[in-house]
Design a protein around this motif. Structure first.
Motif, PDB file in Angstrom:
ATOM      1  N   ASP A  49       0.813  -1.214   0.000  1.00 32.53           N
ATOM      2  CA  ASP A  49       0.000   0.000   0.000  1.00 32.53           C
ATOM      3  C   ASP A  49       0.847   1.264   0.000  1.00 32.53           C
ATOM      4  OD1 ASP A  49      -2.266  -1.523  -0.020  1.00 32.53           O
ATOM      5  OD2 ASP A  49      -2.533  -1.484   2.164  1.00 32.53           O
ATOM      6  N   ALA A  50       2.026   1.205   0.619  1.00 28.29           N
ATOM      7  CA  ALA A  50       2.873   2.398   0.743  1.00 28.29           C
ATOM      8  C   ALA A  50       3.865   2.529  -0.403  1.00 28.29           C
ATOM      9  CB  ALA A  50       3.620   2.367   2.073  1.00 28.29           C
ATOM     10  N   CYS A  51       3.951   1.519  -1.273  1.00 29.81           N
ATOM     11  CA  CYS A  51       4.945   1.542  -2.350  1.00 29.81           C
ATOM     12  C   CYS A  51       4.576   2.572  -3.414  1.00 29.81           C
ATOM     13  CB  CYS A  51       5.070   0.168  -2.989  1.00 29.81           C
ATOM     14  SG  CYS A  51       5.852  -1.058  -1.941  1.00 29.81           S
ATOM     15  N   GLU A  52       5.577   3.013  -4.153  1.00 32.51           N
ATOM     16  CA  GLU A  52       5.345   3.915  -5.272  1.00 32.51           C
ATOM     17  C   GLU A  52       4.740   3.127  -6.435  1.00 32.51           C
ATOM     18  OE1 GLU A  52       9.127   5.669  -6.051  1.00 32.51           O
ATOM     19  OE2 GLU A  52       9.271   6.604  -4.078  1.00 32.51           O
ATOM     20  N   SER A  53       3.828   3.756  -7.152  1.00 28.39           N
ATOM     21  CA  SER A  53       3.151   3.091  -8.267  1.00 28.39           C
ATOM     22  C   SER A  53       3.471   3.810  -9.575  1.00 28.39           C
ATOM     23  CB  SER A  53       1.636   3.063  -8.033  1.00 28.39           C
ATOM     24  OG  SER A  53       1.131   4.391  -7.900  1.00 28.39           O
ATOM     25  N   VAL A  54       3.076   3.192 -10.685  1.00 27.83           N
ATOM     26  CA  VAL A  54       3.318   3.746 -12.016  1.00 27.83           C
ATOM     27  C   VAL A  54       2.015   3.748 -12.794  1.00 27.83           C
ATOM     28  CG1 VAL A  54       4.561   3.472 -14.197  1.00 27.83           C
ATOM     29  CG2 VAL A  54       5.712   2.924 -12.031  1.00 27.83           C
ATOM     30  N   GLU A  81      -1.149  19.357 -14.529  1.00 27.40           N
ATOM     31  CA  GLU A  81      -1.750  20.423 -13.725  1.00 27.40           C
ATOM     32  C   GLU A  81      -2.800  19.851 -12.767  1.00 27.40           C
ATOM     33  OE1 GLU A  81      -3.249  23.265 -16.484  1.00 27.40           O
ATOM     34  OE2 GLU A  81      -1.356  24.370 -16.613  1.00 27.40           O
ATOM     35  N   LYS A  82      -3.609  18.917 -13.258  1.00 30.34           N
ATOM     36  CA  LYS A  82      -4.610  18.283 -12.406  1.00 30.34           C
ATOM     37  C   LYS A  82      -3.943  17.539 -11.251  1.00 30.34           C
ATOM     38  CE  LYS A  82      -8.181  17.605 -15.962  1.00 30.34           C
ATOM     39  NZ  LYS A  82      -9.272  18.322 -15.273  1.00 30.34           N
ATOM     40  N   LYS A  83      -2.834  16.883 -11.543  1.00 31.05           N
ATOM     41  CA  LYS A  83      -2.143  16.123 -10.498  1.00 31.05           C
ATOM     42  C   LYS A  83      -1.528  17.054  -9.449  1.00 31.05           C
ATOM     43  CE  LYS A  83      -3.445  12.349 -12.051  1.00 31.05           C
ATOM     44  NZ  LYS A  83      -4.464  11.586 -11.270  1.00 31.05           N
ATOM     45  N   LEU A  84      -1.071  18.212  -9.869  1.00 29.13           N
ATOM     46  CA  LEU A  84      -0.527  19.179  -8.917  1.00 29.13           C
ATOM     47  C   LEU A  84      -1.608  19.713  -7.977  1.00 29.13           C
ATOM     48  CD1 LEU A  84       1.997  21.263 -11.072  1.00 29.13           C
ATOM     49  CD2 LEU A  84       2.541  19.745  -9.147  1.00 29.13           C
ATOM     50  N   SER A  85      -2.837  19.755  -8.463  1.00 37.13           N
ATOM     51  CA  SER A  85      -3.933  20.275  -7.637  1.00 37.13           C
ATOM     52  C   SER A  85      -4.504  19.227  -6.692  1.00 37.13           C
ATOM     53  CB  SER A  85      -5.054  20.805  -8.538  1.00 37.13           C
ATOM     54  OG  SER A  85      -5.663  19.747  -9.261  1.00 37.13           O
ATOM     55  N   GLU A  86      -4.115  17.975  -6.905  1.00 35.69           N
ATOM     56  CA  GLU A  86      -4.613  16.900  -6.046  1.00 35.69           C
ATOM     57  C   GLU A  86      -3.653  16.651  -4.878  1.00 35.69           C
ATOM     58  OE1 GLU A  86      -6.623  14.426  -9.786  1.00 35.69           O
ATOM     59  OE2 GLU A  86      -5.028  13.523  -8.575  1.00 35.69           O
ATOM     60  N   ARG A  87      -4.180  16.101  -3.838  1.00 35.40           N
ATOM     61  CA  ARG A  87      -3.354  15.726  -2.698  1.00 35.40           C
ATOM     62  C   ARG A  87      -3.207  14.208  -2.693  1.00 35.40           C
ATOM     63  NH1 ARG A  87      -4.203  17.637   3.620  1.00 35.40           N
ATOM     64  NH2 ARG A  87      -2.301  16.654   4.442  1.00 35.40           N
ATOM     65  N   ALA A  88      -2.060  13.739  -3.148  1.00 36.39           N
ATOM     66  CA  ALA A  88      -1.851  12.301  -3.293  1.00 36.39           C
ATOM     67  C   ALA A  88      -1.383  11.692  -1.980  1.00 36.39           C
ATOM     68  CB  ALA A  88      -0.814  12.033  -4.382  1.00 36.39           C
ATOM     69  N   GLU A  89      -1.887  10.494  -1.672  1.00 36.20           N
ATOM     70  CA  GLU A  89      -1.504   9.799  -0.450  1.00 36.20           C
ATOM     71  C   GLU A  89      -0.170   9.084  -0.614  1.00 36.20           C
ATOM     72  OE1 GLU A  89      -4.648   7.222   0.662  1.00 36.20           O
ATOM     73  OE2 GLU A  89      -6.068   8.850   1.084  1.00 36.20           O
ATOM     74  N   ARG A  90       0.172   8.738  -1.846  1.00 33.62           N
ATOM     75  CA  ARG A  90       1.455   8.086  -2.104  1.00 33.62           C
ATOM     76  C   ARG A  90       1.956   8.531  -3.468  1.00 33.62           C
ATOM     77  NH1 ARG A  90       0.435   1.767  -3.777  1.00 33.62           N
ATOM     78  NH2 ARG A  90      -1.050   2.131  -5.454  1.00 33.62           N
ATOM     79  N   ILE A  91       3.223   8.258  -3.737  1.00 27.39           N
ATOM     80  CA  ILE A  91       3.844   8.683  -4.995  1.00 27.39           C
ATOM     81  C   ILE A  91       3.367   7.798  -6.142  1.00 27.39           C
ATOM     82  CG2 ILE A  91       6.025   8.886  -6.249  1.00 27.39           C
ATOM     83  CD1 ILE A  91       7.356   9.617  -3.609  1.00 27.39           C
ATOM     84  N   ASN A  92       2.934   8.441  -7.197  1.00 28.28           N
ATOM     85  CA  ASN A  92       2.504   7.737  -8.409  1.00 28.28           C
ATOM     86  C   ASN A  92       3.256   8.345  -9.589  1.00 28.28           C
ATOM     87  OD1 ASN A  92       1.155   6.195 -10.271  1.00 28.28           O
ATOM     88  ND2 ASN A  92      -0.692   7.460 -10.288  1.00 28.28           N
ATOM     89  N   PHE A 114       7.689   8.219 -25.681  1.00 26.01           N
ATOM     90  CA  PHE A 114       7.929   7.819 -24.290  1.00 26.01           C
ATOM     91  C   PHE A 114       8.465   9.024 -23.532  1.00 26.01           C
ATOM     92  CE2 PHE A 114      10.528   6.558 -20.774  1.00 26.01           C
ATOM     93  CZ  PHE A 114      10.019   5.371 -20.272  1.00 26.01           C
ATOM     94  N   ILE A 115       7.711   9.481 -22.538  1.00 18.68           N
ATOM     95  CA  ILE A 115       8.157  10.561 -21.662  1.00 18.68           C
ATOM     96  C   ILE A 115       7.741  10.177 -20.246  1.00 18.68           C
ATOM     97  CG2 ILE A 115       7.984  13.006 -21.066  1.00 18.68           C
ATOM     98  CD1 ILE A 115       7.182  13.562 -23.977  1.00 18.68           C
ATOM     99  N   ALA A 116       8.714   9.955 -19.379  1.00 18.79           N
ATOM    100  CA  ALA A 116       8.411   9.589 -17.992  1.00 18.79           C
ATOM    101  C   ALA A 116       8.584  10.799 -17.087  1.00 18.79           C
ATOM    102  CB  ALA A 116       9.317   8.445 -17.540  1.00 18.79           C
ATOM    103  N   VAL A 117       7.708  10.917 -16.108  1.00 15.01           N
ATOM    104  CA  VAL A 117       7.752  12.021 -15.142  1.00 15.01           C
ATOM    105  C   VAL A 117       7.691  11.435 -13.734  1.00 15.01           C
ATOM    106  CG1 VAL A 117       6.560  14.063 -14.270  1.00 15.01           C
ATOM    107  CG2 VAL A 117       6.661  13.647 -16.740  1.00 15.01           C
ATOM    108  N   ARG A 118       8.660  11.824 -12.898  1.00 14.94           N
ATOM    109  CA  ARG A 118       8.661  11.341 -11.517  1.00 14.94           C
ATOM    110  C   ARG A 118       7.438  11.894 -10.786  1.00 14.94           C
ATOM    111  NH1 ARG A 118      12.073   8.745  -8.509  1.00 14.94           N
ATOM    112  NH2 ARG A 118      13.714   8.882 -10.086  1.00 14.94           N
TER     113      ARG A 118
END
Length: 394
Positions: free
Chosen positions: A98-103, A200-211, A254-258
């Motif tokens: 549950d705490a791991c980073e996802s993709v 932009e949408k992701k910046l406005s959200e409060r994520a519980e873990r890194i995705n 292919f463009i990856a973003v941390r």
């Protein structure tokens, strides 16, 4: 009299010498009736021809097998027919928790109204017949299916025109409408805009873990776990794939973003820079390639990369206005099947992504059908490696 006898003798010798060649050509022509699932050891096979109006042949819509490039090289896939002789090198995925980073994979997709001609122009792959719109959906399904096999805990997000009408009934897959101009001539430009709005949408959200996010074309097959790049290279914000191509060294498929807040912010700023260069310098190429021309300009003018860095498939990093960019070789992370003369070095054993760009999209469906029936990834990669030497009509 002597002259006539000598001429006859020469003709007889010519027939004796060339008769085996004529028989070989006849045998090769005869073998055009066998399917791809009956490939023999020498790796040459054809499926049935499809004829158009008045019996004229259209562009080829069948798999054409040739020799497997890379034979004898220790780090390349070796095939005998459709049987892999060595095993690919697979990444070890992180344990699920549950705490791991996802993709998450993110792709832009829309459908266009098909003309009567396009609707009637049906083609068959396996046991399924498709019109043009159905083919597009089938390719999108294969894109998701490959991800779910190689990275089963990942999510897939499809960015699309709010006016588009289609459904994707796949697990861990969602459709996100984003307003914009999705017309054919503007789609590549809209793709960058949609990526920016998504971040932009992701910046406005409060994520519980890194995705983390990987933006891709929808005509790729993920054949290995990609989560390792975010672990093995913890300091990059954006990852791109490169090739030894002077005019277009970066492939935008292919463009990856941390998925950290700073990574998302940096990824958004980088894409905004690409968009600005695109619209100011390369609008003449808005239908195709404008984004890759913009990326090439940034690499040369702002990063001062002169091309030597792209000549060898080695991973490296560079900083652009405090944005850390990871450069991954297309040879592993964006490999394209050969077409025509193609690539002569074969398929790397540690390949991560196969990109069925351009006219290779039929091969993507053929590959998924083959994998779905065999569940053997290396054998499927042999199908891809031995194919791709003809232009399809997808």
């Amino acid at each position: 009299m002597w002259g006539r006898w000598r001429m006859g003798a020469l003709l007889l010798v010519a027939v004796v010498l060339f008769l085996p060649l004529l028989i070989s050509v006849s045998e090769l022509h005869r073998r055009k009736v066998i399917g791809w699932n009956s490939v023999v050891g020498n790796g040459i096979a054809f499926s049935n021809e499809v004829s158009g109006k008045a019996g004229n042949k259209r562009k080829l819509d069948h798999l054409l097998f040739g020799p497997a490039a890379g034979q004898g090289l220790s780090d390349r896939l070796h095939c005998q027919g459709l049987k892999a002789l060595n095993q690919t090198r697979r990444s070890i995925p992180s344990e699920s928790c549950d705490a791991c980073e996802s993709v998450s994979f993110v792709a832009v997709f829309t459908l266009y109204n098909s003309s009567e001609t396009e609707t009637s122009d049906r083609l068959t792959v396996g046991n399924v017949s498709y019109d043009k719109s159905e083919r597009s959906i089938a390719i999108l399904h294969a894109y998701i299916d490959f991800i779910q096999v190689s990275m089963p805990t990942s999510n897939v997000v499809i960015l699309t025109d709010p006016a588009a009408s289609f459904q994707i009934m796949k697990e861990n897959t969602s459709i996100l409408p984003i307003k914009g101009d999705y017309s054919r001539g503007n789609l590549m430009l809209q793709r960058i805009t949609s990526y920016i709005e998504f971040l932009e949408k992701k910046l406005s959200e409060r994520a519980e873990r890194i995705n983390h996010f990987i933006f891709t074309d929808s005509d790729i097959a993920v054949v290995d776990d990609l989560g390792h790049i975010f672990v093995d290279y913890p300091n990059f914000h954006v990852a791109l794939t490169f090739r030894n191509n002077k005019n277009q060294p970066i492939n935008s498929g292919f463009i990856a973003v941390r998925g950290t807040r700073e990574g998302i912010r940096r990824g958004k700023l980088f894409l905004q820079m690409v968009l600005e260069v695109y619209t100011s310098k390369y609008m003449r190429a808005s239908r195709m390639l404008g984004d890759q021309l913009a990326l090439a300009w940034i690499m040369k003018s702002l990063l001062s990369l002169d091309g030597k860095e792209f000549s060898k498939p080695k991973i490296f990093m560079a900083d652009l206005q405090r944005t850390s960019i990871l450069f991954l070789p297309c040879a592993l992370y964006n490999w394209t099947p050969p077409e025509g003369a193609g690539q002569f070095h074969g398929m790397p054993l540690d390949i991560k992504i196969v990109h069925f760009k351009g006219s290779r999209k039929r091969l993507m469906l053929e590959a998924w059908n083959f994998f779905n029936s065999s569940a053997n990834l290396p054998d499927m990669l042999c199908l891809i490696l031995l194919s791709g030497r003809t232009k399809y009509d997808f």
